[in-house]
Design a protein around this motif. Structure first.
Motif, PDB file in Angstrom:
ATOM      1  N   LYS A 290       0.826  -1.210   0.000  1.00  0.00           N
ATOM      2  CA  LYS A 290       0.000   0.000   0.000  1.00  0.00           C
ATOM      3  C   LYS A 290       0.859   1.258   0.000  1.00  0.00           C
ATOM      4  O   LYS A 290       0.460   2.295  -0.492  1.00  0.00           O
ATOM      5  CB  LYS A 290      -0.900   0.017   1.244  1.00  0.00           C
TER       6      LYS A 290
ATOM      7  N   CYS B  73      -3.411  -0.791  -5.990  1.00  0.00           N
ATOM      8  CA  CYS B  73      -3.224  -1.181  -4.589  1.00  0.00           C
ATOM      9  C   CYS B  73      -2.531  -0.083  -3.781  1.00  0.00           C
ATOM     10  O   CYS B  73      -2.619  -0.053  -2.560  1.00  0.00           O
ATOM     11  CB  CYS B  73      -2.407  -2.472  -4.497  1.00  0.00           C
TER      12      CYS B  73
ATOM     13  N   GLU C  81      -1.587   3.347  -2.016  1.00  0.00           N
ATOM     14  CA  GLU C  81      -2.274   4.490  -1.406  1.00  0.00           C
ATOM     15  C   GLU C  81      -1.309   5.629  -1.047  1.00  0.00           C
ATOM     16  O   GLU C  81      -1.711   6.769  -0.924  1.00  0.00           O
ATOM     17  CB  GLU C  81      -3.022   4.040  -0.149  1.00  0.00           C
TER      18      GLU C  81
ATOM     19  N   ARG D 100     -10.174   4.392  -3.865  1.00  0.00           N
ATOM     20  CA  ARG D 100      -8.903   4.521  -3.147  1.00  0.00           C
ATOM     21  C   ARG D 100      -8.443   5.972  -3.105  1.00  0.00           C
ATOM     22  O   ARG D 100      -8.721   6.761  -4.011  1.00  0.00           O
ATOM     23  CB  ARG D 100      -7.828   3.676  -3.836  1.00  0.00           C
TER      24      ARG D 100
END
Ligand code: SAM
Length: 231
Positions: free
Chosen positions: A21, A42, A44, A76
């Motif tokens: 992440k 995926c 962040e 996200r």
């Protein structure tokens, strides 16, 4: 594809496999790898660090959200941050990452910086995974025009044995395992020289007792933030 693209693709594949992440790229230069990684759903948090602010700023506008990113908001969140500083110094902004990449970085470090590097990356940042790539000097005789080093700014270039002994000792000291691979296959019949770029993939052996570990870490900032985008 050219070698630098193979190195970036290697990281992209790894990200696809392990789905980190939070990813930090040390020695991010013109942020091309970070720009490629911003499309990995995926991720962040993305952070870049380089000792040269001007090269980082050259194309950093590519890391800003496009109008479409606001028109079609996704589930996200993504934060991209660029820091100006050296891998020889610790800064709390580099804590809590899952993956730290160091692509063609270590051979640019002075002896004194290279000595501090393991404590900063493995000891302090202590991510679950670290990827380090560097030239394999055994491949150099196959490269036209290369006499001493591939690039005049390189402080050293290591054989596989030299890189592996440094990496194994570093891994042992900080509680990581390490596996070796590379990109850039040698031509047929020359397989014994190994990959053009050698890569070490380090995985932390024990989960971090994070709260305890974090409270022990210094909190003084050493880097200067030069860019931040929030998607
Ligand atoms: N990782 C990029 C790639 O693979 O295309 C760039 C690699 S470039 C050969 C090495 C980069 O490391 C340069 O951008 C340089 O400014 C940076 N660098 C050199 N010493 C550094 C240090 N002590 N701390 C952070 N970055 C450093």
């Amino acid at each position: 594809p050219p070698l630098y693209k193979q190195r970036y693709q290697f990281i992209k594949d790894l990200v696809g496999k392990y789905k980190p992440k939070k990813v930090a790229d040390l020695g991010c230069a013109d942020c091309t790898l970070l720009w490629m990684l911003k499309f990995c759903s995926c991720i962040e948090v993305l952070a870049g660090l380089d000792i040269c602010a001007s090269i980082m700023k050259e194309k950093m506008h590519r890391l800003s959200p496009l109008p479409g990113d606001y028109l079609q908001p996704t589930e996200r969140s993504l934060t991209v941050t660029l820091h100006h500083g050296s891998v020889a110094h610790k800064d709390p902004c580099m804590l809590g990452f899952d993956l730290v990449t160091c692509i063609e970085l270590i051979e640019h470090l002075e002896q004194s910086e290279l000595k501090k590097f393991p404590e900063v990356v493995f000891g302090f940042m202590s991510p679950s995974m670290v990827v380090i790539s560097t030239p394999n000097s055994e491949f150099n005789p196959l490269l036209p025009g290369v006499t001493l080093f591939r690039h005049s700014d390189h402080k050293f270039e290591w054989t596989r044995a030299q890189f592996q002994s440094w990496a194994l000792e570093t891994a042992r000291h900080y509680g990581y395992s390490v596996e070796f691979t590379g990109v850039g296959h040698p031509p047929k019949g020359m397989e014994n020289v190994g990959f053009c770029t050698q890569i070490g993939v380090f995985v932390r052996k024990y989960p971090q007792a994070s709260e305890f570990a974090q409270s022990e870490k210094p909190t003084e900032a050493a880097y200067k933030t030069v860019f931040r985008a929030v998607y």
